[in-house]
Design a protein around this motif. Structure first.
Motif, short mmCIF file in Angstrom:
data_model
loop_
_atom_site.label_atom_id
_atom_site.label_comp_id
_atom_site.label_asym_id
_atom_site.label_seq_id
_atom_site.Cartn_x
_atom_site.Cartn_y
_atom_site.Cartn_z
N UNK A 162 0.87 -1.18 0.00
CA UNK A 162 0.00 0.00 0.00
C UNK A 162 0.90 1.23 0.00
N UNK A 163 0.61 2.17 -0.89
CA UNK A 163 1.41 3.38 -1.00
C UNK A 163 0.55 4.58 -0.61
N UNK A 164 1.12 5.41 0.25
CA UNK A 164 0.44 6.60 0.75
C UNK A 164 1.24 7.84 0.39
N UNK A 165 0.55 8.94 0.15
CA UNK A 165 1.19 10.24 0.00
C UNK A 165 1.23 10.83 1.40
N UNK A 166 2.42 11.13 1.90
CA UNK A 166 2.60 11.56 3.28
C UNK A 166 1.62 12.68 3.64
N UNK A 167 0.86 12.45 4.70
CA UNK A 167 -0.09 13.44 5.17
C UNK A 167 -1.49 13.30 4.60
N UNK A 168 -1.66 12.48 3.56
CA UNK A 168 -2.98 12.25 2.96
C UNK A 168 -3.62 11.03 3.61
N UNK A 169 -4.92 11.08 3.76
CA UNK A 169 -5.63 9.91 4.26
C UNK A 169 -5.96 9.01 3.08
N UNK A 170 -5.82 7.75 3.24
CA UNK A 170 -6.15 6.80 2.18
C UNK A 170 -4.97 6.54 1.27
N UNK A 171 -4.86 5.31 0.83
CA UNK A 171 -3.77 4.91 -0.06
C UNK A 171 -3.93 5.55 -1.44
N UNK A 172 -2.80 5.85 -2.07
CA UNK A 172 -2.82 6.38 -3.44
C UNK A 172 -2.64 5.25 -4.45
N UNK A 173 -2.06 4.13 -4.02
CA UNK A 173 -1.88 2.98 -4.91
C UNK A 173 -1.80 1.71 -4.07
N UNK A 174 -2.15 0.60 -4.72
CA UNK A 174 -2.03 -0.73 -4.12
C UNK A 174 -1.43 -1.65 -5.16
N UNK A 175 -0.45 -2.43 -4.76
CA UNK A 175 0.19 -3.35 -5.70
C UNK A 175 0.25 -4.75 -5.10
N UNK A 176 0.04 -5.74 -5.93
CA UNK A 176 0.24 -7.13 -5.56
C UNK A 176 1.42 -7.65 -6.35
N UNK A 177 2.41 -8.21 -5.68
CA UNK A 177 3.62 -8.68 -6.36
C UNK A 177 3.93 -10.12 -5.98
N UNK A 178 4.51 -10.84 -6.92
CA UNK A 178 5.02 -12.18 -6.67
C UNK A 178 6.51 -12.18 -7.01
N UNK A 179 7.29 -12.76 -6.11
CA UNK A 179 8.72 -12.86 -6.29
C UNK A 179 9.14 -14.32 -6.40
N UNK A 180 10.07 -14.59 -7.28
CA UNK A 180 10.68 -15.90 -7.39
C UNK A 180 11.93 -15.89 -6.50
N UNK A 181 12.05 -16.90 -5.64
CA UNK A 181 13.17 -17.01 -4.73
C UNK A 181 14.15 -18.04 -5.30
N UNK A 182 15.44 -17.68 -5.42
CA UNK A 182 16.39 -18.63 -5.98
C UNK A 182 16.56 -19.85 -5.07
N UNK A 183 16.87 -21.02 -5.66
CA UNK A 183 17.07 -22.21 -4.83
C UNK A 183 18.22 -22.01 -3.86
N UNK A 184 18.13 -22.64 -2.73
CA UNK A 184 19.18 -22.50 -1.70
C UNK A 184 20.44 -23.21 -2.11
#
Length: 139
Positions: free
Chosen positions: A117-139
């Motif tokens: 969730x991304x907010x503009x400092x001092x503003x109420x309510x989020x300005x953007x929402x992102x869903x991300x998936x990351x691939x994790x390298x094998x150990x």
């Protein structure tokens, strides 16, 4: 789950592995499965119309989730974004920092799924929402 990399370790990692973006972000808080960070908005982040550009907000969300993953698994530079969906909900204020609340919803052996969730400092309510998936390298 315990945090493997704290704020100082994440800052050092960014400075070493990604010096091109290390100065663009300020890590404010690291906790299990989440990171709070800030992007001081500068002229280079703006687009016509007096607002922060979409690519700048994407970068904040992407780095936020990346750091949340690394905080939990350690310094794996090759963890990579495999998917991102972002909703721009409100116009952020051009002269104010952006704040990202990044949290991991699932952390598996091969994939991590997070929400930012991304907010503009001092503003109420989020300005953007992102869903991300990351691939994790094998150990």
């Amino acid at each position: 789950m315990d945090v493997v990399m704290d704020r100082n370790a994440l800052e050092a990692f960014l400075a070493r592995e990604f010096p091109q973006v290390g100065d663009d972000f300020v890590i404010e808080e690291v906790a299990p499965m989440r990171v709070r960070m800030r992007m001081p908005v500068a002229e280079r982040h703006l687009r016509p119309g007096g607002t922060v550009s979409g690519p700048s907000m994407f970068a904040l969300a992407d780095v936020g989730i990346y750091l949340a993953v690394l905080a939990m698994i350690g310094p794996k530079a090759l963890a990579v974004t495999t998917n991102c969906s972002i909703d721009f909900m409100r116009k952020p204020v051009a002269g104010r920092d952006l704040v990202c609340e990044a949290r991991l919803l699932k952390l598996g052996r091969a994939l991590a799924v997070g929400d930012a969730l991304i907010f503009s400092d001092g503003m109420e309510g989020a300005v953007a929402r992102a869903g991300l998936t990351y691939s994790i390298p094998p150990r």
